[in-house]
Design a protein around this motif. Structure first.
Motif, PDB file in Angstrom:
ATOM      1  N   TRP A 120       9.487   8.938  -0.574  1.00  0.00           N
ATOM      2  CA  TRP A 120       9.703   9.502   0.779  1.00  0.00           C
ATOM      3  C   TRP A 120      10.785   8.362   1.728  1.00  0.00           C
ATOM      4  O   TRP A 120      10.130   7.398   1.697  1.00  0.00           O
ATOM      5  CB  TRP A 120       8.693   9.921   1.561  1.00  0.00           C
TER       6      TRP A 120
ATOM      7  N   ARG B  72       7.059   6.033   1.479  1.00  0.00           N
ATOM      8  CA  ARG B  72       5.805   6.246   0.594  1.00  0.00           C
ATOM      9  C   ARG B  72       6.547   6.504  -0.872  1.00  0.00           C
ATOM     10  O   ARG B  72       7.393   7.269  -0.913  1.00  0.00           O
ATOM     11  CB  ARG B  72       4.903   7.392   0.929  1.00  0.00           C
TER      12      ARG B  72
ATOM     13  N   ILE C 159      -3.383  11.210   3.451  1.00  0.00           N
ATOM     14  CA  ILE C 159      -3.363  10.695   4.576  1.00  0.00           C
ATOM     15  C   ILE C 159      -2.254  11.283   5.390  1.00  0.00           C
ATOM     16  O   ILE C 159      -1.776  10.629   6.602  1.00  0.00           O
ATOM     17  CB  ILE C 159      -3.116   9.204   4.685  1.00  0.00           C
ATOM     18  N   GLU C 160      -1.683  12.351   5.117  1.00  0.00           N
ATOM     19  CA  GLU C 160      -0.389  12.932   5.746  1.00  0.00           C
ATOM     20  C   GLU C 160      -0.926  13.656   6.937  1.00  0.00           C
ATOM     21  O   GLU C 160      -2.076  14.169   6.917  1.00  0.00           O
ATOM     22  CB  GLU C 160       0.459  13.800   4.659  1.00  0.00           C
TER      23      GLU C 160
ATOM     24  N   TYR D  25       0.112   0.171  -4.196  1.00  0.00           N
ATOM     25  CA  TYR D  25      -0.531  -1.007  -4.487  1.00  0.00           C
ATOM     26  C   TYR D  25      -0.142  -1.431  -5.904  1.00  0.00           C
ATOM     27  O   TYR D  25      -1.184  -2.019  -6.671  1.00  0.00           O
ATOM     28  CB  TYR D  25      -2.055  -0.905  -4.364  1.00  0.00           C
TER      29      TYR D  25
ATOM     30  N   PRO E  47      -2.176  12.959  -3.307  1.00  0.00           N
ATOM     31  CA  PRO E  47      -1.290  12.136  -2.596  1.00  0.00           C
ATOM     32  C   PRO E  47      -1.140  12.347  -0.968  1.00  0.00           C
ATOM     33  O   PRO E  47      -0.742  11.673  -0.236  1.00  0.00           O
ATOM     34  CB  PRO E  47       0.401  12.445  -3.186  1.00  0.00           C
ATOM     35  N   TYR E  48      -1.531  13.618  -0.682  1.00  0.00           N
ATOM     36  CA  TYR E  48      -1.294  13.923   0.748  1.00  0.00           C
ATOM     37  C   TYR E  48      -2.569  13.570   1.593  1.00  0.00           C
ATOM     38  O   TYR E  48      -2.541  14.185   2.599  1.00  0.00           O
ATOM     39  CB  TYR E  48      -1.070  15.355   0.941  1.00  0.00           C
TER      40      TYR E  48
ATOM     41  N   ASP F 211      -8.848   0.937   4.597  1.00  0.00           N
ATOM     42  CA  ASP F 211      -7.248   0.755   4.213  1.00  0.00           C
ATOM     43  C   ASP F 211      -6.436   1.889   4.544  1.00  0.00           C
ATOM     44  O   ASP F 211      -6.536   3.082   4.392  1.00  0.00           O
ATOM     45  CB  ASP F 211      -7.204   0.767   2.463  1.00  0.00           C
TER      46      ASP F 211
ATOM     47  N   GLU G  14      -3.229   2.908   3.807  1.00  0.00           N
ATOM     48  CA  GLU G  14      -2.477   3.555   2.563  1.00  0.00           C
ATOM     49  C   GLU G  14      -3.290   4.111   1.855  1.00  0.00           C
ATOM     50  O   GLU G  14      -2.988   5.115   1.066  1.00  0.00           O
ATOM     51  CB  GLU G  14      -1.546   2.357   1.980  1.00  0.00           C
ATOM     52  N   ARG G  15      -4.419   3.556   1.395  1.00  0.00           N
ATOM     53  CA  ARG G  15      -5.389   4.195   0.298  1.00  0.00           C
ATOM     54  C   ARG G  15      -6.814   4.166   0.709  1.00  0.00           C
ATOM     55  O   ARG G  15      -7.513   3.129   0.225  1.00  0.00           O
ATOM     56  CB  ARG G  15      -5.163   3.337  -0.702  1.00  0.00           C
TER      57      ARG G  15
ATOM     58  N   PHE H 287       4.589   7.966  -4.594  1.00  0.00           N
ATOM     59  CA  PHE H 287       3.451   8.636  -4.928  1.00  0.00           C
ATOM     60  C   PHE H 287       3.745   9.183  -6.253  1.00  0.00           C
ATOM     61  O   PHE H 287       5.162   9.694  -6.632  1.00  0.00           O
ATOM     62  CB  PHE H 287       2.459   9.375  -4.248  1.00  0.00           C
ATOM     63  N   ARG H 288       2.830   9.638  -7.160  1.00  0.00           N
ATOM     64  CA  ARG H 288       3.125  10.282  -8.494  1.00  0.00           C
ATOM     65  C   ARG H 288       2.495  11.629  -8.338  1.00  0.00           C
ATOM     66  O   ARG H 288       1.751  11.949  -7.713  1.00  0.00           O
ATOM     67  CB  ARG H 288       2.209   9.602  -9.676  1.00  0.00           C
TER      68      ARG H 288
ATOM     69  N   GLY I 232       0.824  -1.286   0.198  1.00  0.00           N
ATOM     70  CA  GLY I 232      -0.117  -0.111  -0.120  1.00  0.00           C
ATOM     71  C   GLY I 232       0.842   1.258  -0.107  1.00  0.00           C
ATOM     72  O   GLY I 232       0.418   2.181  -0.651  1.00  0.00           O
ATOM     73  N   GLU I 233       2.112   1.255   0.732  1.00  0.00           N
ATOM     74  CA  GLU I 233       2.646   2.417   0.947  1.00  0.00           C
ATOM     75  C   GLU I 233       3.516   2.859  -0.458  1.00  0.00           C
ATOM     76  O   GLU I 233       3.901   3.802  -0.586  1.00  0.00           O
ATOM     77  CB  GLU I 233       3.699   2.267   1.800  1.00  0.00           C
TER      78      GLU I 233
ATOM     79  N   LYS J 210      -3.282  21.732  -6.446  1.00  0.00           N
ATOM     80  CA  LYS J 210      -2.772  21.148  -7.688  1.00  0.00           C
ATOM     81  C   LYS J 210      -3.488  20.021  -8.213  1.00  0.00           C
ATOM     82  O   LYS J 210      -3.453  19.896  -9.625  1.00  0.00           O
ATOM     83  CB  LYS J 210      -1.328  20.785  -7.547  1.00  0.00           C
TER      84      LYS J 210
END
Lengths: 436, 289
Positions: free
Chosen positions: A340, A329, B188-189, A213, B185-186, B163, B165-166, A331-332, A209-210, B216
């Motif tokens: 990160w 992590r 869950i930060e 996926y 992308p942020y 979940d 992570e997502r 991500f795109r 997940g990090e 963005k």
């Protein structure tokens, strides 16, 4: 094949990777007959997917092909490819193995291996063998040097099987070898000993997940990178990232993805990732001279002969940057991949923006290994690897007499170790045959 | 249907709009929030030290009192939810601590309450497809970034919310409201949490990254589930603006305010005056109010 109570001096090897091939050749050379069962259409296994191998950087296919050809032509080796072991009965010296020969939808007796069917097949789907880095046809062989060089039809990609139209391969085949009606069939083999060398798989990227996926474009696994880098691969060896075909200028490699992580994934070390990641990084630098490589690592485990030197050469001569720490992590963002992580040597958080990321995902047993173990009556450990009779002193034997292990099915190994393991298993079989 | 409700301190002060809209909407959704009598502070953090029994007492007392009133307890604030759910789990699973705690609070609670977040009631007890049918004014074309923060999700094994992570629960909710969820992308930060007290610049930086990433990716509004997060990502936008001159403020709404709008509540009852960045110009432009 009547044995009349005699000990059958004929062996079966399950799995046609480098371990299975090595064991088969050894036993065959000793004068005993070998039945080599492989689930894929041709032999070669994982090594066939590799581009170059560490620590010598020689071409995997160049070293493997003579072995596969030797296996294919060996007077004492009988190849049963596209086949799976269905049932095992009996004991050492007298096993009866039922083998399912999967329907290839091609009559291999008639097929000459001309390749016309593959050329004309209109179906193009992501190829499993190429780890989805490229497209494959519905009728295919795994490589131009496939042994045996006979194609099979994958019904889940074939237009005829899906939509009941097309039949192009049938039309173009000059010898009429296409047979859409073919069914699985079963054959029985009588053998005195069995070597199980069914190899490994990789923990799927969908697990992480990090790391998105498996859904972040241009994040690929180690085997996918092998295919990208292979002269026989989908890009004929050009390092092009899958999303847009561009040459990645910054590439991040992440070791121990899923390995050595008892809390979440696998507690064990996969043993080959340190070396193959260093190899990937160096091969990338050989092709993309102005590219930059970052490798995130926990420790570097380079314990084989010439391995540490190989790593050092990469760092000192090829400018590969090692960052000691893990990545939290991926991500795109704006068409690039943001990574990160942490550099535990400086104690600082690290953010790298890269064009491509390669995950050295953990080695796991083949999906069907557990079922096969049940059929063979041998044990698997908590991770699904076959259990040897004794950890240190009996590494190729199992709890059952006459059944032996070779290669990664017993636990992660590099090629050199897998071959040594296979040689060991083969000599155990020879000793068993010699004394009975 | 009735659920015991623990509002928590913030929902009586800085996040009154969160509390009020949740209560109003629940009636429209067919359930009632029954506020616990004489509730106290949840403790605001789940102790990291394993021997810190004292920090477990306030949430344990809340749980024990709630059990006298019913079987299912719900909360809205992500921090309260985190503390209460984890304490409940600990009482369920750790007999030794359970005895100690019960001795301290002089009550006998066995950990047999069900703890559900308001969002979980919507998803599990009612179902978003049912809720979608009750929507009177779909928020068509509203590009909303679902911001989860950390407390709803982590630690995953204990929270089991979605979940880790997502997560997708808030997005499912937004779709039911007719809005357009924006992935960023942020989501869950960390918002910086209590750093906004001791090291405010840290929290400002966290919030800036979250908000600018949402913007963005096309968000017009950020949806929050937590008063702490909201403090950082909404109220701190003036600090962000001071540091990053080109930053354009973006409204931050509680998910219950989104729910209220979609359920057709009068916008004047949705407490927008408590939102730091005024969402009304955007909502008017979109024709929702």
């Amino acid at each position: 094949m009547k044995n009349n109570g005699r000990f059958i001096k004929r062996a079966m090897v399950i799995g046609g990777g480098i371990a299975g091939i090595s064991a088969s050749i050894d036993i065959g050379n000793a004068g005993y007959e070998v039945v080599l069962v492989e689930k894929l259409p041709s032999i070669g296994g994982r090594m066939l997917q590799l581009s170059e191998t560490f620590p010598t950087l020689d071409c995997a296919q160049c070293t493997l092909t003579p072995k596969t050809v030797e296996t294919g032509q060996h007077p004492h080796i009988k190849l049963l490819t596209y086949s799976e072991v269905d049932q095992v009965e009996g004991k050492a010296g007298d096993f009866t193995v039922r083998v399912r020969r999967k329907a290839a939808y091609v009559d291999w007796e008639k097929c000459t291996g001309c390749g016309l069917c593959q050329e004309k097949c209109p179906s193009k789907k992501p190829s499993e063998f190429d780890r989805s880095m490229g497209l494959g046809k519905a009728i295919y062989t795994l490589s131009p040097q496939a042994v045996p060089n006979k194609p099979v039809i994958n019904p889940s990609n074939c237009r005829y099987f899906l939509e009941k139209k097309c039949r192009v391969c049938e039309k173009v085949c000059p010898v009429g070898a296409i047979d859409y009606e073919q069914q699985d069939r079963f054959v029985e083999e009588k053998v005195g000993a069995i070597i199980s060398a069914v190899g490994f798989d990789l923990l799927p990227m969908e697990t992480f997940g990090e790391y998105g996926y498996g859904a972040v474009p241009d994040v690929i696994d180690g085997l996918a990178f092998e295919r990208l880098n292979s002269a026989s691969g989908p890009t004929t060896g050009a390092i092009q990232r899958p999303s847009d075909g561009k040459i990645p200028k910054e590439v991040v490699f992440i070791q121990c993805t899923g390995s050595r992580d008892p809390e979440r994934y696998k507690p064990y070390c996969s043993r080959v990732c340190c070396m193959y990641t260093a190899k990937h990084a160096r091969l990338y630098k050989h092709k993309v001279h102005d590219g930059q490589v970052y490798i995130f690592y926990m420790d570097i485990r380079s314990t084989g002969k010439g391995y540490e030197e190989f790593i050092q050469q990469g760092i000192e001569e090829e400018g590969i940057l090692y960052l000691r720490g893990r990545v939290s992590r991926i991500f795109r963002d704006d068409g690039r991949i943001v990574i990160w992580g942490v550099d535990t040597l400086t104690g600082k958080k690290v953010e790298v923006s890269a064009d491509m990321v390669v995950l050295a995902t953990a080695i796991i047993p083949q999906g069907e290994a557990k079922e096969l173990a049940q059929r063979l009556g041998i044990y698997t450990d908590e991770h699904g690897f076959f259990t040897e009779a004794e950890r240190k002193l009996r590494p190729v034997e199992t709890n059952r007499e006459g059944i032996y292990l070779a290669g990664c099915a017993q636990g992660p190994k590099d090629i050199a170790d897998a071959v040594a393991h296979a040689n060991g298993a083969a000599s155990k079989v020879q000793a068993l045959f010699a004394k009975n | 249907m009735e659920y015991l409700y623990f509002p928590g301190c913030t929902l009586y002060t800085k996040a009154k709009n969160f509390d009020q809209t949740a209560r109003d909407c629940s009636l429209l959704l067919g359930f009632e929030l029954k506020e616990l009598p004489n509730w106290t502070c949840c403790g605001a953090t789940f102790p990291l030290a394993t021997d810190n029994i004292m920090a477990l007492l306030p949430p344990s007392r809340i749980l024990a009192k709630a059990r006298e009133e019913g079987t299912t307890l719900t909360t809205l604030c992500a921090i309260c939810f985190n503390v209460i759910k984890r304490t409940n789990r600990l009482i369920q699973n750790d007999g030794e601590k359970r005895d100690k705690i019960n001795n301290f609070i002089e009550m006998n609670y066995q950990g047999d309450l069900r703890i559900l977040h308001y969002l979980e009631i919507m998803k599990q007890e009612i179902g978003f497809s049912q809720i979608k049918e009750k929507v009177k004014k779909p928020l068509a074309g509203l590009k909303a970034a679902a911001y989860y923060g950390c407390m709803l999700l982590r630690p995953f094994d204990e929270m089991g919310f979605d979940d880790k992570e997502r997560p997708t629960l808030l997005e499912e909710f937004l779709e039911a409201m007719g809005a357009e969820p924006v992935d960023f992308p942020y989501k869950i930060e960390c918002c910086g949490s209590f750093q906004s007290v001791g090291s405010p610049e840290v929290a400002t930086e966290c919030s800036y990254k979250i908000l600018s990433s949402a913007i963005k990716n096309g968000a017009e509004v950020v949806v929050s589930t937590c008063p702490m997060c909201t403090f950082n990502i909404d109220h701190k936008q003036s600090d962000i603006k001071e540091k990053y001159l080109s930053f354009k403020p973006i409204p931050v709404l509680y998910f219950t305010q989104i729910l209220g709008m979609a359920m057709g509540l009068d916008y004047q009852t949705l407490g927008f005056e408590q939102n730091f960045v005024d969402p009304l110009p955007l909502l008017k432009e979109k024709g929702f109010v």
